[in-house]
Design an enzyme around this catalytic site. Structure first.
Site, PDB file in Angstrom:
ATOM      1  N   CYS A  45       0.824  -1.209   0.000  1.00  0.00           N
ATOM      2  CA  CYS A  45       0.000   0.000   0.000  1.00  0.00           C
ATOM      3  C   CYS A  45       0.859   1.260   0.000  1.00  0.00           C
ATOM      4  CB  CYS A  45      -0.982  -0.053   1.174  1.00  0.00           C
ATOM      5  SG  CYS A  45      -2.317   1.146   1.089  1.00  0.00           S
ATOM      6  N   ALA A  46       0.812   2.042   1.059  1.00  0.00           N
ATOM      7  CA  ALA A  46       1.623   3.258   1.165  1.00  0.00           C
ATOM      8  C   ALA A  46       3.038   2.956   1.631  1.00  0.00           C
ATOM      9  CB  ALA A  46       0.960   4.242   2.127  1.00  0.00           C
TER      10      ALA A  46
END
Length: 184
Positions: free
Chosen positions: A102-103
């Site tokens: 994800c991030a």
């Protein structure tokens, strides 16, 4: 038996963290969740979990892999923690695996671990300026040498299974995957 560290920071993405921890443990892999601060850590959607250890208690230990869950502001907290950056660099220097979803691939980039590598992330968290020579991909899971990255909550299952295969081989992945009853 492989050993994996999953650091948890306030605001982590619950699906990504819990899915990966669950799958790795189903494969018989020893997983240690470690909180950056206190023993309880609250995710980005208000779910509180109890970490196995405090990060400071495991700093001197060796792990075969470090897996960073995404989520905001959890990924930002990981990126801003010098202990995490040091652990990631030490793990990479020893030829061990680093992984992020994800991030959190941005944390790997910040640590200098995505230079000249193929990687993916949640859209907008990596770009051509994130690391010298980075090759951005849109696949759900991208593995380049000892670095594994993934897109987001919807790819957490595929990511966890890929990590099992990296650590324990195809047979272990297939054994866990079969019991999940994944459709299609």
């Amino acid at each position: 038996m492989s050993r994996v560290l999953v650091p948890l920071a306030e605001g982590f993405e619950e699906i990504e963290a819990v899915t990966v921890v669950d799958l790795l443990r189903r494969a018989g892999i020893e997983v240690c969740t470690a909180s950056l601060d206190g023993p309880q850590v609250t995710g980005s959607h208000g779910i509180t979990v109890l970490a196995d250890e405090a990060l400071d208690a495991v700093l001197a230990e060796d792990f075969d892999m470090i897996v960073l869950p995404g989520g905001m502001p959890g990924a930002r907290h990981l990126e801003n923690d010098a202990r995490i950056i040091s652990l990631l660099r030490r793990c990479a220097a020893a030829g061990r695996y680093t992984a992020a979803i994800c991030a959190a691939p941005g944390v790997l980039a910040h640590a200098g671990l995505l230079d000249e590598r193929a990687a993916t992330s949640f859209p907008g968290f990596l770009d051509a300026d994130s690391a010298p020579g980075i090759r951005l991909r849109e696949e759900p899971v991208v593995i380049d040498g000892t670095v594994a990255t993934s897109r987001g909550p919807g790819t957490a299952l595929a990511f966890g299974l890929a990590l099992i295969e990296l650590l324990e081989g195809v047979a272990a992945r297939e054994r866990v995957q079969e019991r999940l009853q994944i459709p299609g």
